[in-house]
Structures are given as structure tokens and as C-alpha cells.
Design a protein around this motif. Structure first.
Motif, PDB file in Angstrom:
ATOM      1  N   MET A 164     -53.309 -13.149 -34.367  1.00 31.11           N
ATOM      2  CA  MET A 164     -52.963 -13.527 -32.803  1.00 31.11           C
ATOM      3  C   MET A 164     -51.993 -12.596 -32.326  1.00 31.11           C
ATOM      4  O   MET A 164     -50.809 -12.408 -32.746  1.00 31.11           O
ATOM      5  CB  MET A 164     -52.705 -14.949 -32.770  1.00 31.11           C
ATOM      6  N   ASP A 165     -52.111 -12.150 -31.005  1.00 32.73           N
ATOM      7  CA  ASP A 165     -51.215 -11.255 -30.083  1.00 32.73           C
ATOM      8  C   ASP A 165     -50.364 -12.427 -29.510  1.00 32.73           C
ATOM      9  O   ASP A 165     -50.481 -13.021 -28.338  1.00 32.73           O
ATOM     10  CB  ASP A 165     -51.847 -10.699 -29.064  1.00 32.73           C
ATOM     11  N   TRP A 166     -49.085 -12.707 -30.169  1.00 33.95           N
ATOM     12  CA  TRP A 166     -48.273 -13.918 -29.582  1.00 33.95           C
ATOM     13  C   TRP A 166     -47.470 -13.701 -28.417  1.00 33.95           C
ATOM     14  O   TRP A 166     -47.500 -14.421 -27.487  1.00 33.95           O
ATOM     15  CB  TRP A 166     -47.042 -13.852 -30.633  1.00 33.95           C
ATOM     16  N   LEU A 167     -47.635 -12.170 -27.888  1.00 31.60           N
ATOM     17  CA  LEU A 167     -47.140 -11.979 -26.477  1.00 31.60           C
ATOM     18  C   LEU A 167     -48.154 -12.299 -25.552  1.00 31.60           C
ATOM     19  O   LEU A 167     -47.728 -13.001 -24.489  1.00 31.60           O
ATOM     20  CB  LEU A 167     -46.717 -10.544 -26.270  1.00 31.60           C
ATOM     21  N   PHE A 168     -49.475 -12.124 -25.622  1.00 30.68           N
ATOM     22  CA  PHE A 168     -50.412 -12.379 -25.018  1.00 30.68           C
ATOM     23  C   PHE A 168     -50.492 -14.050 -24.914  1.00 30.68           C
ATOM     24  O   PHE A 168     -50.946 -14.370 -23.969  1.00 30.68           O
ATOM     25  CB  PHE A 168     -51.824 -11.912 -25.580  1.00 30.68           C
ATOM     26  N   ALA A 176     -48.232 -16.309 -25.220  1.00 28.06           N
ATOM     27  CA  ALA A 176     -47.043 -16.615 -24.559  1.00 28.06           C
ATOM     28  C   ALA A 176     -47.327 -16.564 -23.005  1.00 28.06           C
ATOM     29  O   ALA A 176     -46.899 -17.270 -22.175  1.00 28.06           O
ATOM     30  CB  ALA A 176     -45.946 -16.008 -24.960  1.00 28.06           C
ATOM     31  N   GLU A 177     -47.883 -15.560 -22.564  1.00 36.02           N
ATOM     32  CA  GLU A 177     -48.111 -15.075 -21.210  1.00 36.02           C
ATOM     33  C   GLU A 177     -49.415 -15.877 -20.526  1.00 36.02           C
ATOM     34  O   GLU A 177     -49.042 -16.593 -19.441  1.00 36.02           O
ATOM     35  CB  GLU A 177     -48.642 -13.665 -21.095  1.00 36.02           C
ATOM     36  N   ILE A 178     -50.343 -16.092 -21.495  1.00 33.32           N
ATOM     37  CA  ILE A 178     -51.371 -17.040 -20.768  1.00 33.32           C
ATOM     38  C   ILE A 178     -50.970 -18.535 -20.769  1.00 33.32           C
ATOM     39  O   ILE A 178     -51.365 -19.238 -20.078  1.00 33.32           O
ATOM     40  CB  ILE A 178     -52.803 -17.094 -21.312  1.00 33.32           C
ATOM     41  N   THR A 179     -49.961 -18.812 -21.757  1.00 37.56           N
ATOM     42  CA  THR A 179     -49.381 -20.182 -21.834  1.00 37.56           C
ATOM     43  C   THR A 179     -48.493 -20.479 -20.746  1.00 37.56           C
ATOM     44  O   THR A 179     -48.670 -21.468 -19.877  1.00 37.56           O
ATOM     45  CB  THR A 179     -48.473 -20.609 -23.018  1.00 37.56           C
ATOM     46  N   GLY A 222     -37.960 -13.764 -22.050  1.00 36.09           N
ATOM     47  CA  GLY A 222     -38.315 -13.282 -23.248  1.00 36.09           C
ATOM     48  C   GLY A 222     -38.885 -11.821 -23.097  1.00 36.09           C
ATOM     49  O   GLY A 222     -38.532 -11.148 -22.079  1.00 36.09           O
ATOM     50  N   GLU A 223     -39.999 -11.424 -23.850  1.00 35.45           N
ATOM     51  CA  GLU A 223     -40.828 -10.298 -23.724  1.00 35.45           C
ATOM     52  C   GLU A 223     -42.243 -10.847 -22.695  1.00 35.45           C
ATOM     53  O   GLU A 223     -42.964  -9.787 -22.411  1.00 35.45           O
ATOM     54  CB  GLU A 223     -41.133  -9.825 -24.903  1.00 35.45           C
ATOM     55  N   ALA A 224     -42.464 -11.932 -22.476  1.00 33.50           N
ATOM     56  CA  ALA A 224     -43.598 -12.205 -21.893  1.00 33.50           C
ATOM     57  C   ALA A 224     -43.322 -12.201 -20.448  1.00 33.50           C
ATOM     58  O   ALA A 224     -42.472 -12.767 -19.963  1.00 33.50           O
ATOM     59  CB  ALA A 224     -43.808 -14.042 -22.002  1.00 33.50           C
ATOM     60  N   PHE A 225     -44.463 -11.560 -19.818  1.00 26.96           N
ATOM     61  CA  PHE A 225     -44.353 -11.504 -18.300  1.00 26.96           C
ATOM     62  C   PHE A 225     -44.995 -12.687 -17.751  1.00 26.96           C
ATOM     63  O   PHE A 225     -46.068 -13.215 -17.926  1.00 26.96           O
ATOM     64  CB  PHE A 225     -45.089 -10.070 -17.858  1.00 26.96           C
ATOM     65  N   VAL A 226     -44.491 -12.974 -16.319  1.00 23.80           N
ATOM     66  CA  VAL A 226     -45.005 -14.077 -15.502  1.00 23.80           C
ATOM     67  C   VAL A 226     -44.881 -13.622 -14.270  1.00 23.80           C
ATOM     68  O   VAL A 226     -43.854 -13.107 -13.730  1.00 23.80           O
ATOM     69  CB  VAL A 226     -44.393 -15.534 -15.786  1.00 23.80           C
ATOM     70  N   SER A 227     -45.921 -13.817 -13.432  1.00 29.36           N
ATOM     71  CA  SER A 227     -45.937 -13.661 -11.960  1.00 29.36           C
ATOM     72  C   SER A 227     -44.655 -14.244 -11.443  1.00 29.36           C
ATOM     73  O   SER A 227     -44.295 -15.528 -11.691  1.00 29.36           O
ATOM     74  CB  SER A 227     -47.087 -13.829 -11.153  1.00 29.36           C
ATOM     75  N   SER A 228     -44.102 -13.426 -10.372  1.00 35.72           N
ATOM     76  CA  SER A 228     -42.905 -14.332  -9.683  1.00 35.72           C
ATOM     77  C   SER A 228     -43.322 -15.403  -8.864  1.00 35.72           C
ATOM     78  O   SER A 228     -42.642 -16.462  -8.836  1.00 35.72           O
ATOM     79  CB  SER A 228     -42.302 -13.322  -8.835  1.00 35.72           C
ATOM     80  N   GLY A 288     -58.474 -17.356 -21.538  1.00 34.59           N
ATOM     81  CA  GLY A 288     -57.718 -16.119 -21.992  1.00 34.59           C
ATOM     82  C   GLY A 288     -58.550 -15.726 -23.462  1.00 34.59           C
ATOM     83  O   GLY A 288     -58.476 -14.441 -23.695  1.00 34.59           O
ATOM     84  N   PHE A 289     -58.880 -16.761 -24.006  1.00 36.51           N
ATOM     85  CA  PHE A 289     -59.578 -16.270 -25.390  1.00 36.51           C
ATOM     86  C   PHE A 289     -61.134 -16.263 -25.639  1.00 36.51           C
ATOM     87  O   PHE A 289     -61.626 -15.803 -26.681  1.00 36.51           O
ATOM     88  CB  PHE A 289     -58.840 -17.283 -26.675  1.00 36.51           C
ATOM     89  N   LEU A 290     -61.686 -17.095 -24.689  1.00 43.04           N
ATOM     90  CA  LEU A 290     -63.168 -17.060 -24.656  1.00 43.04           C
ATOM     91  C   LEU A 290     -63.642 -16.454 -23.626  1.00 43.04           C
ATOM     92  O   LEU A 290     -64.981 -15.992 -23.645  1.00 43.04           O
ATOM     93  CB  LEU A 290     -63.400 -18.590 -24.722  1.00 43.04           C
ATOM     94  N   GLY A 291     -63.083 -16.253 -22.386  1.00 42.89           N
ATOM     95  CA  GLY A 291     -63.802 -15.755 -21.370  1.00 42.89           C
ATOM     96  C   GLY A 291     -63.329 -16.587 -20.011  1.00 42.89           C
ATOM     97  O   GLY A 291     -63.669 -17.945 -20.100  1.00 42.89           O
ATOM     98  N   GLY A 292     -63.405 -16.185 -18.968  1.00 37.84           N
ATOM     99  CA  GLY A 292     -63.236 -16.906 -17.706  1.00 37.84           C
ATOM    100  C   GLY A 292     -64.360 -17.935 -17.516  1.00 37.84           C
ATOM    101  O   GLY A 292     -64.162 -18.936 -16.932  1.00 37.84           O
ATOM    102  N   GLU A 293     -65.681 -17.606 -17.852  1.00 36.67           N
ATOM    103  CA  GLU A 293     -66.682 -18.380 -17.603  1.00 36.67           C
ATOM    104  C   GLU A 293     -66.554 -19.735 -18.357  1.00 36.67           C
ATOM    105  O   GLU A 293     -67.143 -20.669 -18.309  1.00 36.67           O
ATOM    106  CB  GLU A 293     -68.111 -17.833 -18.091  1.00 36.67           C
ATOM    107  N   TYR A 294     -65.658 -19.788 -19.339  1.00 36.40           N
ATOM    108  CA  TYR A 294     -65.579 -21.182 -20.343  1.00 36.40           C
ATOM    109  C   TYR A 294     -64.417 -21.776 -19.859  1.00 36.40           C
ATOM    110  O   TYR A 294     -64.152 -23.156 -20.149  1.00 36.40           O
ATOM    111  CB  TYR A 294     -65.071 -20.645 -21.788  1.00 36.40           C
ATOM    112  N   LYS A 295     -63.779 -21.743 -18.720  1.00 36.10           N
ATOM    113  CA  LYS A 295     -62.661 -22.483 -18.067  1.00 36.10           C
ATOM    114  C   LYS A 295     -63.113 -23.735 -17.757  1.00 36.10           C
ATOM    115  O   LYS A 295     -62.451 -24.903 -18.334  1.00 36.10           O
ATOM    116  CB  LYS A 295     -61.933 -21.649 -17.098  1.00 36.10           C
ATOM    117  N   ILE A 296     -64.245 -23.730 -16.942  1.00 33.37           N
ATOM    118  CA  ILE A 296     -64.584 -25.003 -16.592  1.00 33.37           C
ATOM    119  C   ILE A 296     -65.329 -25.908 -17.663  1.00 33.37           C
ATOM    120  O   ILE A 296     -65.027 -27.071 -17.641  1.00 33.37           O
ATOM    121  CB  ILE A 296     -65.352 -24.793 -15.244  1.00 33.37           C
TER     122      ILE A 296
END
Length: 292
Positions: free
Chosen positions: A1-5, A7-10, A135-141, A257-265
């Protein structure tokens, strides 16, 4: 698993969850005080965002002045809605009052489209558009500062309810209306206060949501996700709205993030179904026992 990815989606999920929790808090305030399931909470959020947009762009006011006036204006609108549309329905069947809020949602959408048209708009910049790293994780301002504002506002609301006289009256009325009447509390005034406070909270959420993704008459659909949140947490539970809001935000972010946007709902409603099967009154809701 990409831990940076991860962290960012979390972090993105926490930002969305904070907004769910904030708007869920507005929903619960109305339900606890008046027993009304307000399906128009998303449209009240939308109205606050458009008021801010109109004051900032149409009248050229500084953005922070526009936000303050939009919050006050939304509170006044909430009080008017309660007095004109909701109070005459008190004592009627819950489904009748519920349908009034459905109609109210349509009316608010119509008002916004008449004034600003149905075209999507962009909110003026509220916060600096610079990159933020945890840390190294990007988050929108916008997500980062929106989450900070959400946490601060929720804390203020909880403190106000704990220590302010009006907040105590709200809690007393929500707990037992006949007892509140007997103690001299003006219950109809508390009903109005709950709608005013909820509309102001929804306006703040609307400004944050609008600054992140833009505004349109369709942004009221956000209210459906909030409805899922409060059902999962418990319609009458402030703690449930906060916990479920953060949980749903994270689940949606991970599913997308892991399954695709269509699985969100899909993921959100799977959680709803599972919770209702186990605890029909929500994770923290009050279990009602009726004697036959």
C-alpha cells in the motif's frame, strides 16, 4: 500500500467528515428541539453560500464581511421559515411536517435560481491557495482551513449549549417539553432559536463547501449525505452526528480512493443498512420503548 496516498485520502476524508458533522449538528439541533426531520438542511446550506457569494460579488463587500452578513441573514431566514412554515404545523402528523420541509427545499432552490440562475458559480477566495503538507502528505488549503474552522465552530457550539442560558433552554426543551413549560421556558421561542442557530451553522458549512467545490442550486444534494450521517449516528444525538460525520467522511474517501468514485455512495449506504439492521435507532440514538 502507498502510505502517502492513504494519508492524503484520509486527510481529505477528515475534511469532508468535519463538514458532515457540522451540518449534522444543525440537523440534530432542529430535531431535538422540535421533532422535525428537516430535509431542507442541504438547501439551507446552499442559501448561506449564495448569500455570501451575492454580498461579495454583487455588492463588492470584503469576503469576511460578506461571510458574517450571510450567517446573520441565514439565521434570520431560519427564524422566518420556522414562524411561517413550521410552527403552524406543530401537532400535525410527522409525515405532514416532513413534507413541508420537502416543499421548503424546492422553494429555496427556486428562489436561488430566480436570483442567481442555475449556472454554477465560483466563490471568491477565502484562504490563501498555497500547498499545505502534513509530514509528506499534501492537503488542499481550503480543506485544511475548512476543517480547522469546523472543529472550532463545533467546539464553540457545544460550549454555548453547555453554559449559555439559551443553550440550556434548548437542551431542556429537547429533553422534556412539558417539564420545560412548567419551569417557565418559552418553548415556542426555543423552537425559533433552534431554527435560527441551525440555519447559521448550515450557512458556515455552505460557505466552506462552496469555497471548495463551487456553488450551484444542486449543492443541496449534500443534505442527503448529511441525512445518512444523522440516521447512522442517531437523529437526536449530537455525539452521534459528530462521530458518524467523521466516520462517513473517511469511509467515502477510502472507497473512492481505493475502489473508484462510483463506489463512494455504495459504501455509504452499505454502512447505513448495516447500522440500521443492528441498531435501528442509530449508534447513539435514544431507544424508544412503547408500552402496549
Amino acid at each position: 500500500m502507498d502510505w502517502l496516498f492513504f494519508a492524503e485520502i484520509t486527510l481529505a476524508g477528515l475534511g469532508a467528515g468535519g463538514l458532515y458533522a457540522l451540518t449534522g449538528l444543525a440537523f440534530v439541533i432542529i430535531y431535538k428541539s422540535t421533532g422535525v426531520v428537516n430535509l431542507a438542511i442541504g438547501e439551507m446550506l446552499m442559501l448561506g453560500a449564495y448569500l455570501c457569494f451575492g454580498l461579495a460579488t454583487g455588492m463588492g463587500l470584503p469576503i469576511w464581511v460578506a461571510i458574517a452578513l450571510a450567517i446573520v441573514g441565514s439565521g434570520l431566514a431560519g427564524g422566518v421559515i420556522e414562524r411561517i412554515a413550521i410552527r403552524p404545523m406543530l401537532g400535525e402528523s410527522p409525515i405532514s411536517v416532513f413534507m413541508v420541509t420537502v416543499g421548503l427545499a424546492s422553494v429555496l432552490i427556486g428562489v436561488v435560481e430566480l436570483i442567481w440562475t442555475a449556472d454554477p458559480r465560483r466563490m471568491p477566495n477565502i484562504v490563501p491557495d498555497t500547498a499545505i503538507f502534513i509530514g509528506e502528505a499534501f492537503v488542499s488549503s481550503k480543506v485544511f482551513y475548512g476543517f480547522i474552522v469546523t472543529v472550532v465552530l463545533i467546539s464553540i457550539v457545544l460550549l454555548v449549549f453547555r453554559y449559555w442560558r439559551g443553550g440550556v433552554a434548548l437542551r431542556a426543551t429537547a429533553s422534556d417539553q412539558p417539564a420545560a413549560y412548567s419551569m417557565g421556558i418559552n418553548v415556542p421561542r426555543v423552537f425559533s432559536l433552534s431554527w435560527v442557530v441551525a440555519a447559521m451553522i448550515a450557512a458556515v458549512a455552505g460557505v466552506i463547501v462552496g469555497s471548495i467545490g463551487g456553488i450551484s442550486p444542486a449543492m443541496g444534494i449534500f443534505g442527503l449525505s448529511v441525512l445518512v450521517v444523522v440516521i447512522v449516528g442517531g437523529l437526536d444525538s449530537v455525539l452521534g452526528a459528530l462521530v458518524a460525520g467523521m466516520a462517513i467522511g473517511l469511509i467515502e474517501a477510502w472507497a473512492s480512493g481505493f475502489l473508484g468514485g462510483e463506489y463512494k455512495i455504495v459504501a455509504t449506504f452499505i454502512v447505513l443498512i448495516v447500522v440500521l439492521m443492528i441498531r435501528p435507532y442509530g449508534l447513539f440514538g435514544t431507544r424508544e420503548i412503547e408500552r402496549l
